[in-house]
Design an enzyme around this catalytic site. Structure first.
Site, short mmCIF file in Angstrom:
data_model
loop_
_atom_site.label_atom_id
_atom_site.label_comp_id
_atom_site.label_asym_id
_atom_site.label_seq_id
_atom_site.Cartn_x
_atom_site.Cartn_y
_atom_site.Cartn_z
N GLU A 1 -7.33 -2.07 -2.68
CA GLU A 1 -6.76 -1.34 -1.62
C GLU A 1 -5.82 -0.11 -2.56
O GLU A 1 -5.64 0.80 -2.03
CB GLU A 1 -5.84 -2.12 -0.70
CG GLU A 1 -6.69 -2.61 0.21
CD GLU A 1 -6.01 -3.76 1.18
OE1 GLU A 1 -4.99 -3.44 1.50
OE2 GLU A 1 -6.57 -4.74 1.52
N GLU B 1 -10.91 5.23 18.68
CA GLU B 1 -11.65 3.87 18.62
C GLU B 1 -10.96 3.02 17.27
O GLU B 1 -10.98 3.48 16.16
CB GLU B 1 -12.96 4.28 18.14
CG GLU B 1 -14.07 2.86 18.32
CD GLU B 1 -15.43 3.59 18.09
OE1 GLU B 1 -15.65 4.56 17.28
OE2 GLU B 1 -16.27 2.74 18.21
N LEU B 2 -10.57 1.89 17.63
CA LEU B 2 -9.86 1.04 16.87
C LEU B 2 -10.68 0.87 15.60
O LEU B 2 -11.84 0.19 15.55
CB LEU B 2 -9.49 -0.36 17.43
CG LEU B 2 -8.74 -1.24 16.35
CD1 LEU B 2 -7.24 -0.75 16.15
CD2 LEU B 2 -8.62 -2.82 17.07
N ASP B 3 -10.25 1.15 14.16
CA ASP B 3 -10.96 1.04 13.07
C ASP B 3 -12.19 1.45 13.05
O ASP B 3 -13.21 1.00 12.58
CB ASP B 3 -11.33 -0.58 12.89
CG ASP B 3 -9.63 -1.32 12.68
OD1 ASP B 3 -9.68 -2.42 13.17
OD2 ASP B 3 -8.97 -0.63 12.21
N HIS C 1 -8.20 -0.60 5.98
CA HIS C 1 -8.47 -1.66 6.84
C HIS C 1 -9.18 -2.74 5.72
O HIS C 1 -10.07 -2.38 5.11
CB HIS C 1 -9.54 -1.44 8.04
CG HIS C 1 -10.04 -2.41 8.66
ND1 HIS C 1 -8.96 -3.13 9.63
CD2 HIS C 1 -11.08 -3.10 8.52
CE1 HIS C 1 -9.90 -4.11 10.08
NE2 HIS C 1 -11.03 -4.24 9.43
N ARG D 1 3.60 1.62 25.70
CA ARG D 1 3.21 2.10 24.58
C ARG D 1 3.37 3.66 24.35
O ARG D 1 3.85 3.96 23.17
CB ARG D 1 1.73 1.94 24.25
CG ARG D 1 1.23 0.51 23.74
CD ARG D 1 -0.19 0.44 23.53
NE ARG D 1 -0.69 -1.00 23.29
CZ ARG D 1 -0.53 -1.76 22.43
NH1 ARG D 1 0.05 -1.30 21.35
NH2 ARG D 1 -1.05 -3.01 22.44
N ASN E 1 0.91 -1.06 0.06
CA ASN E 1 -0.02 -0.03 -0.04
C ASN E 1 0.95 1.00 -0.06
O ASN E 1 0.58 2.29 -0.74
CB ASN E 1 -0.92 0.03 1.25
CG ASN E 1 -2.15 -0.78 0.82
OD1 ASN E 1 -3.02 -0.28 0.22
ND2 ASN E 1 -2.40 -2.02 1.50
C1 GRF Z 1 -3.32 -5.26 3.70
O1 GRF Z 1 -4.44 -6.10 3.71
C2 GRF Z 1 -3.97 -3.97 4.29
O2 GRF Z 1 -5.39 -3.88 4.25
C3 GRF Z 1 -3.65 -4.07 6.01
O3 GRF Z 1 -2.19 -4.77 5.68
C4 GRF Z 1 -2.18 -5.69 4.68
C5 GRF Z 1 -1.00 -5.57 4.15
O4 GRF Z 1 -0.73 -4.30 3.63
N1 GRF Z 1 -3.82 -3.05 6.58
P1 GRF Z 1 0.79 -3.94 2.70
O5 GRF Z 1 1.01 -4.76 1.67
O6 GRF Z 1 1.97 -4.11 3.92
O7 GRF Z 1 0.38 -2.40 2.39
#
Ligand code: GRF
Length: 195
Positions: free
Chosen positions: A173, A142-144, A108, A64, A13
């Site tokens: 994506e 809030e997660l996602d 996501h 964290r 991505n």
């Molecule tokens: C993808 O499915 C994305 O939706 C999720 O992580 C997975 C790997 O993403 N967040 P990438 O190839 O590291 O961009």
């Protein structure tokens, strides 16, 4: 606009986003940052000439806040206007999400609000869904759960496995995230809906 992309793994991505930021695009990638020094995406970003960094989360253990303070310090050097989480697999505390409120996106692999969390494709198959897909949203505490900025839908096919469905969604994506970022960087929050 200056964009930092946070990754944990392959970075496909990240590559799609970085490749989209050319010409009259209002944004440019200024940093690719990973919580895993061994993330393959770091090599891909380096090959594209994008500055890279890693802040390994493991030495911080359960602290964290300390890990996120280190992320903030490294990010401050790059002065990003926008953060794009792209396969970033660490949960961020409200302290971090508040600091970047309205300036941080995530992708996501499900049609939110369905299937927040992990194993989204297996869960969609288990439920017998006819459709699946991915969502780009603003990151909140809030997660996602933040405001949806884009979605892409794909059919679920009878012989799909989690892997074949994931591969079909991943293609979307790589189209959805760049389309959303282009609008978002121009100040346009109109959702992108594909196809
Ligand atoms: C993808 O499915 C994305 O939706 C999720 O992580 C997975 C790997 O993403 N967040 P990438 O190839 O590291 O961009």
């Amino acid at each position: 606009k200056r964009v930092a992309i946070l990754i944990s793994g392959s970075g496909s991505n990240m590559v799609a986003l970085a490749e989209s930021m050319t010409g009259d695009h209002p944004a440019r990638p200024v940093l690719v940052l990973s919580n895993d020094p061994g993330a393959k995406g770091l090599d891909r970003a380096r090959a594209m000439g994008i500055p890279v960094a890693a802040v390994d989360h493991r030495p911080f253990g359960k602290d964290r806040a300390a890990f996120e303070a280190a992320l903030m310090d490294r990010l401050a050097e790059a002065r990003p206007d926008i953060l794009c989480l792209a396969g970033f697999m660490r949960v961020l505390t409200p302290g971090f999400t508040e600091a970047w409120a309205g300036r941080m996106l995530n992708i996501h692999p499900s049609l939110l609000p369905n299937y927040r969390g992990l194993h989204t494709h297996a869960r969609a198959l288990e439920a017998g869904d006819a459709e699946a897909g991915c969502t780009v949203h603003e990151v909140t505490a809030e997660l996602d759960g933040g405001p949806i900025l884009g979605q892409a839908r794909v059919p679920v096919l009878p012989d799909d496995t989690a892997d074949t469905l994931a591969a079909r969604v991943l293609v979307q994506e790589h189209m959805l995230y760049p389309a959303v970022l282009r609008r978002f960087a121009a100040g346009d929050r109109t959702p992108v809906l594909l196809p």
